[in-house]
Scaffold this active site. Structure first.
Site, PDB file in Angstrom:
ATOM      1  N   MET A   1      24.479   8.932   1.541  1.00  0.00           N
ATOM      2  CA  MET A   1      24.233  10.169   2.273  1.00  0.00           C
ATOM      3  C   MET A   1      24.516   9.972   3.760  1.00  0.00           C
ATOM      4  O   MET A   1      25.054  10.858   4.427  1.00  0.00           O
ATOM      5  CB  MET A   1      22.788  10.632   2.049  1.00  0.00           C
TER       6      MET A   1
ATOM      7  N   LYS B   1     -17.657  -1.001   6.144  1.00  0.00           N
ATOM      8  CA  LYS B   1     -18.166  -1.947   5.163  1.00  0.00           C
ATOM      9  C   LYS B   1     -19.688  -1.896   5.036  1.00  0.00           C
ATOM     10  O   LYS B   1     -20.229  -2.034   3.943  1.00  0.00           O
ATOM     11  CB  LYS B   1     -17.714  -3.356   5.551  1.00  0.00           C
TER      12      LYS B   1
ATOM     13  N   GLU C   1       0.811  -1.223   0.000  1.00  0.00           N
ATOM     14  CA  GLU C   1       0.000   0.000   0.000  1.00  0.00           C
ATOM     15  C   GLU C   1       0.842   1.270   0.000  1.00  0.00           C
ATOM     16  O   GLU C   1       0.397   2.319  -0.453  1.00  0.00           O
ATOM     17  CB  GLU C   1      -0.987   0.002   1.167  1.00  0.00           C
TER      18      GLU C   1
ATOM     19  N   PHE D   1     -11.351  -7.585  13.895  1.00  0.00           N
ATOM     20  CA  PHE D   1     -10.284  -8.024  13.004  1.00  0.00           C
ATOM     21  C   PHE D   1      -9.979  -6.941  11.964  1.00  0.00           C
ATOM     22  O   PHE D   1     -10.881  -6.416  11.328  1.00  0.00           O
ATOM     23  CB  PHE D   1     -10.678  -9.329  12.303  1.00  0.00           C
ATOM     24  N   GLN D   2      -8.726  -6.591  11.847  1.00  0.00           N
ATOM     25  CA  GLN D   2      -8.254  -5.564  10.923  1.00  0.00           C
ATOM     26  C   GLN D   2      -8.913  -4.211  11.159  1.00  0.00           C
ATOM     27  O   GLN D   2      -9.092  -3.433  10.230  1.00  0.00           O
ATOM     28  CB  GLN D   2      -8.402  -6.012   9.469  1.00  0.00           C
TER      29      GLN D   2
HETATM   30  C1  LIG Z   1      12.553   5.518   4.824  1.00  0.00           C
HETATM   31  C2  LIG Z   1      13.849   6.162   5.128  1.00  0.00           C
HETATM   32  N1  LIG Z   1      14.673   5.615   6.047  1.00  0.00           N
HETATM   33  C3  LIG Z   1      15.855   6.196   6.316  1.00  0.00           C
HETATM   34  C4  LIG Z   1      16.235   7.350   5.711  1.00  0.00           C
HETATM   35  C5  LIG Z   1      17.567   8.010   6.048  1.00  0.00           C
HETATM   36  N2  LIG Z   1      18.429   8.040   4.857  1.00  0.00           N
HETATM   37  C6  LIG Z   1      18.545   9.139   4.094  1.00  0.00           C
HETATM   38  S1  LIG Z   1      19.549   8.904   2.772  1.00  0.00           S
HETATM   39  C7  LIG Z   1      19.855   7.311   3.244  1.00  0.00           C
HETATM   40  C8  LIG Z   1      20.765   6.455   2.420  1.00  0.00           C
HETATM   41  C9  LIG Z   1      20.256   6.166   1.073  1.00  0.00           C
HETATM   42  O1  LIG Z   1      21.121   5.263   0.446  1.00  0.00           O
HETATM   43  P1  LIG Z   1      21.053   4.985  -1.097  1.00  0.00           P
HETATM   44  O2  LIG Z   1      19.649   4.744  -1.501  1.00  0.00           O
HETATM   45  O3  LIG Z   1      22.042   3.944  -1.470  1.00  0.00           O
HETATM   46  O4  LIG Z   1      21.435   6.397  -1.724  1.00  0.00           O
HETATM   47  P2  LIG Z   1      22.855   7.131  -1.789  1.00  0.00           P
HETATM   48  O5  LIG Z   1      22.878   8.160  -0.708  1.00  0.00           O
HETATM   49  O6  LIG Z   1      23.927   6.111  -1.621  1.00  0.00           O
HETATM   50  O7  LIG Z   1      22.871   7.751  -3.129  1.00  0.00           O
HETATM   51  C10 LIG Z   1      19.185   7.002   4.419  1.00  0.00           C
HETATM   52  C11 LIG Z   1      19.274   5.721   5.109  1.00  0.00           C
HETATM   53  C12 LIG Z   1      15.326   7.901   4.783  1.00  0.00           C
HETATM   54  N3  LIG Z   1      15.558   9.050   4.160  1.00  0.00           N
HETATM   55  N4  LIG Z   1      14.157   7.276   4.491  1.00  0.00           N
END
Ligand SMILES: Cc1ncc(C[n+]2csc(CCOP(=O)(O)OP(=O)(O)O)c2C)c(N)n1
Ligand SMILES: [Mg+2]
Lengths: 183, 586
Positions: B482, B164, B52, B114-115
């Protein structure tokens, strides 16, 4: 680059001295399920203060309720609160009565005092001076009803404390603007 | 056609009357009547996602690329909770989305059935508005109101939770024309006096800048056209937030590039030194302003926004104008023309010369390599090889997202779909599916990271089912890049849990889903490999193996001002750039 005039914002109150004010907001809402939760959730979600809050239906046919909120914060934060409230879909109107500066505000309190002898006499004398009504009495207790400005109620409660204050129930502030026009 | 019908039929009918042709969803017990109603008709195409969250992001991608509301349909309980991230994402980025959730029958609400979950309670904070429909009589009004609220004013997600029994109940349908909202009537036109003041202030400016944001895109293509007209009339330079890219053409001479944390040197310095800032549909987010008390200290600020609460929220402005960007821009142009206003060309020429000096620092430059693909180079090549085409770019979240924003250039609005406010990894693939559904013939590319793509990788199955030729271009640096960069910056290079261990073989993964897989690690073969991707008429995963240690620059370290940027080649400064206070800000 340092020390330019700090741009003030509700979320930068850490910069400089916060200048905290107390404001009363009158909020006219559609009386639909969940509207109070929306308002209260907005305050908790965005970290605003609620000093008191009252809510009741004020126009049955139109499904309107009035929520009166006493809140505190910097003037910028309070302006922001007003705008955030206006964003809520079921809200008709938000009025900052403190900013308007012409509101009447009243609160109702019930104050239970227990004691005998001199304390009991003193409680009655003070109640009379404050125009509090006795709405329940037993041999060793009274429940007073007092309506007035918040400060007056605070003062009365402080006076009762040493002479047998048991408990307090307060409604929170109801308020509206003076004069012929709606709030 | 009779107007007497079941609640489920009303849902389908209302969608049709609202002009909806595509919805994204996933069935379950509490929405079976609506799925049955869908079964009996052929006007609305249902796209079966695999989670979803995917439905919500797909609806967002559909909305952002088409300008229409995106719609999703999910079941009660886990269906609704799975959609929450996507709803929050749509709220943060002001994307019009209508989410229909099933609910347990009214007599079971509150019984921990449920749900059952308190969908309106859970989504109250992540929607613009939400409804629990308690009786069939309210359903048609709520359905149409939801579209109105989602699309008017500052757009956002709206949830309609339908028990529902209400779906089975029979009632009288009312069409959208007979419905007017009681309280919600956003202001569209700006206050004429303020428009006048704004125009005069602009005419007196010596160092002006347009700071534009996603509000222009949300306002519709006309707003982008008017922005171009106004920028043309005044000759003022234009910068944009991440959300606003495409509203102003990147090829224009007075385009400064994106501003903010990973924005260009010229955009950020121009923001810092300007004397008149015209913010249009942008909200002074912390990723934009940097250190607040050093944000553009000498400027008079005009702020145009449809949401009154955005004005003076983060930054105190001198002239707030509440209104829709299209309306206000048109008003501004009318006043500018009507009063024969002209910019101070002498001052403007000096300002432009200063900007050219900043530009000459080439803040987006990087040291290219013959051995390894630099991620910036990969995006540059992707841009060069696709720029003539009808292209939509989505992204995941991380370094690759910023490199995409820096090195892919947009000429038109609605072409760039990225999770800005919430920064949701896993956004890009479902958003690409949504965009591809809205634009079947277009080239839709998700510029991804190897970590992010795994967050909603199941949607490959959706792409396969509907034969959607989306391209997933993974800048695979084997790191949550990042995060790794911030750990280098703030935590002494202790790369705690940010290595992308045990990655799948993306080429085989593609094949497993019936898609085409390509891997490239040689800069010399990159163009050829990209062409192979573009020429493959089906879903492609492109595993672009890039330099593992590249940092995303330039950068305003957190807690710093716009004129304290770290430029490429100065990576060493990163380690000392952020003080304790900045560390807290993240
Ligand atoms: C759902 C979610 N969890 C954690 C983060 C924190 N976060 C931001 S960038 C990142 C790393 C992303 O890695 P990748 O997709 O390999 O991209 P890159 O920075 O290597 O280009 C994380 C864990 C986030 N933005 N979203
Ligand atoms: Mg990565």
């Amino acid at each position: 680059m340092n020390a330019p005039a700090a741009p003030l914002s509700p979320y930068s109150s850490a910069i400089g001295k916060p200048n905290i004010e107390v404001h009363t907001l009158s909020v006219l809402v559609d009386n639909e399920p969940g509207v109070l939760a929306r308002v209260v959730g907005l305050f908790s979600g965005r970290g605003y203060n609620i000093e008191s809050l009252t809510v009741a239906e004020v126009a049955h046919a139109e499904h309107l309720s009035r929520i009166t909120i006493v809140t505190s914060g910097t003037p910028e934060a309070i302006e922001q609160i007003g705008h955030q409230l206006e964003r809520l879909v079921p809200i008709h109107k938000v009025t900052d009565l403190t900013l308007r500066g012409n509101a009447v505000e009243r609160e109702l309190a019930m104050i239970k005092v227990a004691g005998t002898g001199q304390d009991r006499d003193e409680a009655l004398r003070l109640a009379d001076a404050f125009r509090a009504r006795v709405i329940d009495a037993s041999i060793e207790s009274f429940v007073f009803e007092l309506t007035g400005a918040v400060g007056k109620i605070d003062q009365f409660i402080e006076l009762m404390r040493p002479i047998g204050l048991v408990e307090v129930s307060r409604t929170g502030v109801a308020a509206m603007s003076r004069g012929p026009n709606p709030t | 056609m009779t107007n007497l019908m079941t609640g489920a039929e009303m849902v389908v009918r209302a969608l049709r009357d609202q002009g909806v042709e595509t919805i994204f969803g996933y069935p379950g017990g509490a929405v079976l009547p609506i799925y049955d109603a869908l079964f009996h008709q052929k006007h609305i195409k249902h796209v079966l996602v695999r989670h979803e969250q995917g439905a919500a992001h797909a609806a967002e991608g559909f909305a952002r690329s088409s300008g229409k509301a995106g719609v999703l349909l999910v079941t009660s309980g886990p269906g609704a909770t799975n959609a929450v991230t996507g709803l929050t994402d749509a709220l943060m980025d002001s994307i019009p989305v209508v989410c229909i959730t099933g609910q347990v029958p009214t007599h079971l609400i509150g019984s921990d059935a449920f749900q059952e979950c308190d969908t309106v309670g859970i989504t109250r904070h992540c929607t613009k508005h939400n409804y629990l429909v308690r009786q069939i009589e309210d359903l048609p009004r709520i359905l149409h109101e939801a579209f109105y609220v989602a699309q008017n004013g500052r757009p956002g997600p709206v949830v309609i939770d339908i028990p529902k029994d209400v779906q089975f109940a029979i009632g009288t349908y009312i069409g959208p024309r007979n419905i007017e909202h009681k309280t919600y009537r956003p202001r569209l036109d700006g206050d004429p006096d303020r428009i006048e003041q704004a125009a005069l202030l602009m005419a007196s400016a010596r160092r002006p800048i347009f700071y534009t944001g996603g509000g222009i895109i949300n306002s519709g293509p006309e707003a982008s056209r008017l922005l171009r007209e106004l920028a043309g009339l005044t000759g003022f330079p234009v910068t944009s937030t991440l959300m606003g890219l495409g509203a102003y053409p990147a090829s224009a001479k007075n385009w400064l590039g994106m501003l903010g944390m990973h924005g260009t040197y010229e955009a950020n310095n121009a923001m810092h030194d300007c004397d008149v800032m015209i913010a249009i549909g942008a909200r002074f987010d912390d990723r934009i302003t940097g250190r607040l008390d050093a944000f553009s200290p000498g400027s008079k600020k005009i702020h145009i926004d449809i949401d009154p609460s955005s004005i003076n929220k983060n930054v105190k402005v001198d002239l707030g104008i509440v209104g829709d960007c299209t309306h206000v821009l048109r008003q501004l142009i009318d006043v500018w023309r009507g009063r024969d206003l002209a910019p101070d060309t002498v001052a403007l020429a000096k300002w432009q010369a200063q900007i050219e000096k900043w530009r000459s620092r080439k803040s987006l430059s990087f040291k290219n390599s013959k051995e390894v693909i630099k991620p910036q180079y990969a995006v540059q090549r992707l841009y060069e090889l696709t720029k003539g085409r009808d292209t939509y770019i989505t992204t995941e979240v991380g370094q690759h997202q910023m490199w995409a924003a820096q090195h892919y250039h947009f000429e038109a609005p609605n072409r760039w779909l990225t999770s800005g406010g919430l920064g949701t990894m896993g956004y890009g693939l479902p958003a690409a599916i949504g965009a591809q559904m809205a634009h079947p013939g277009a080239l839709v590319i998700d510029i991804a990271g190897e970590a992010s793509i795994l967050m909603n990788i199941q949607e490959l199955s959706t792409a396969a089912q509907y034969r959607l030729p989306v391209k997933i271009f993974i800048l695979n640096n084997e790191y949550m890049g990042m995060v790794r960069q911030w750990q280098e910056l703030l935590h002494g290079g202790r790369y705690s849990e940010s290595y992308s261990e045990a990655l799948p073989d993306f080429v085989k993964l593609a094949e497993a889903y019936g898609a085409h897989g390509i891997r490239c690690s040689d800069p010399a073969k990159l163009d050829e490999a990209i062409m192979e991707m573009l020429e493959t008429p089906k879903t492609v995963i492109f595993d672009c193996v890039v330099d593992k240690n590249e940092n995303c620059l330039p950068m305003i370290p957190s807690g710093k001002a716009h004129n304290e940027m770290i430029l490429p080649g100065h990576d060493a400064e990163l380690e000392t750039a952020v003080d304790a206070a900045g560390k807290m800000l993240v």
